[in-house]
Motif scaffolding. Structure first.
Motif, PDB file in Angstrom:
ATOM      1  N   TYR A  70       0.845  -1.188   0.000  1.00 20.65           N
ATOM      2  CA  TYR A  70       0.000   0.000   0.000  1.00 20.65           C
ATOM      3  C   TYR A  70       0.887   1.247   0.000  1.00 20.65           C
ATOM      4  O   TYR A  70       1.978   1.232   0.550  1.00 20.65           O
ATOM      5  N   SER A  71       0.373   2.315  -0.568  1.00 23.09           N
ATOM      6  CA  SER A  71       1.143   3.568  -0.571  1.00 23.09           C
ATOM      7  C   SER A  71       0.650   4.481   0.549  1.00 23.09           C
ATOM      8  O   SER A  71      -0.476   4.350   1.039  1.00 23.09           O
ATOM      9  N   LEU A  72       1.515   5.414   0.955  1.00 29.39           N
ATOM     10  CA  LEU A  72       1.180   6.376   1.996  1.00 29.39           C
ATOM     11  C   LEU A  72       2.214   7.495   2.008  1.00 29.39           C
ATOM     12  O   LEU A  72       3.277   7.385   1.399  1.00 29.39           O
ATOM     13  N   ASN A  73       1.897   8.552   2.741  1.00 30.32           N
ATOM     14  CA  ASN A  73       2.844   9.641   2.987  1.00 30.32           C
ATOM     15  C   ASN A  73       3.632   9.263   4.238  1.00 30.32           C
ATOM     16  O   ASN A  73       3.210   9.537   5.355  1.00 30.32           O
ATOM     17  N   GLU A  74       4.776   8.635   4.048  1.00 30.81           N
ATOM     18  CA  GLU A  74       5.549   8.153   5.196  1.00 30.81           C
ATOM     19  C   GLU A  74       6.267   9.269   5.944  1.00 30.81           C
ATOM     20  O   GLU A  74       6.871   9.027   6.978  1.00 30.81           O
ATOM     21  N   ARG A  75       6.166  10.499   5.479  1.00 33.00           N
ATOM     22  CA  ARG A  75       6.780  11.647   6.169  1.00 33.00           C
ATOM     23  C   ARG A  75       5.757  12.434   6.996  1.00 33.00           C
ATOM     24  O   ARG A  75       6.092  13.459   7.570  1.00 33.00           O
ATOM     25  N   PHE A  76       4.512  11.956   7.069  1.00 32.85           N
ATOM     26  CA  PHE A  76       3.432  12.690   7.735  1.00 32.85           C
ATOM     27  C   PHE A  76       3.786  13.101   9.156  1.00 32.85           C
ATOM     28  O   PHE A  76       3.512  14.219   9.575  1.00 32.85           O
TER      29      PHE A  76
END
Length: 182
Positions: A4-10
């Motif tokens: 799955y993709s995500l904003n890992e810098r959130f």
């Protein structure tokens, strides 16, 4: 390969109301694991699915929010689990660590974002109730569960914002002043 993709810098910086709120919520109710690359998960009552959907949206996460029924109590719960070492490392910097129950501390957050962090904490680990203090006089009380450090930080936040509070025991704050028993 990531499924799955995500904003890992959130969670890299607590620099918005949204990041502050979700950091507080995860400190209160989240679970961090550092095994197999690291994961962040949170499980809430089914009625709070919208909170997990908002977190999922904030993270731009394409994975599912899972719903399950516990055998022990028959209730339905929803869970969001994100396997990502970058999120785990960022949250660790802000005090959201594995086995945090007895060691949690509130992170240093800009003054303008503190109320959003505490809103997340209260959404996760609070109890709001009406209490009688004398005869028929009642007051609303808020109890926040946490370590002494977390409760002291919350008490300071309340005092700094002109809110009276009474700290009882190791982890209880409420809005009512009670007479000490003689």
């Amino acid at each position: 390969m990531t499924k799955y993709s995500l904003n890992e810098r959130f969670f890299d910086e607590i620099d918005s109301e949204e990041v502050a709120f979700f950091t507080g919520l995860l400190l209160a109710d989240g679970h961090i694991s550092e095994s197999e690359g690291g994961s962040v998960s949170i499980e809430l009552q089914d009625r709070d699915v919208d909170v997990l959907e908002k977190l999922k949206g904030a993270l731009n996460y394409t994975g599912p929010v899972l719903r399950r029924q516990r055998k022990s109590d028959g209730r339905f719960y929803v869970k969001l689990c994100v396997n990502n070492g970058s999120l785990v490392r960022a949250l660790r910097v802000h005090g959201v660590v594995p086995r945090k129950t007895f060691i949690a501390s509130a992170p240093k957050i800009r003054l303008d974002l503190q109320r959003h962090f505490w809103r997340g904490m209260v959404d996760g680990d609070d109890s709001l109730f009406m209490s009688r203090i004398r005869g028929n006089q009642s007051v609303w009380c808020l109890k926040l569960a946490g370590t002494n450090g977390v409760c002291e930080s919350f008490g300071k936040f309340l005092a700094d914002n002109g809110m009276a509070h009474n700290r009882k025991g190791s982890c209880q704050l409420d809005g009512a002043k009670r007479r000490e028993k003689s």
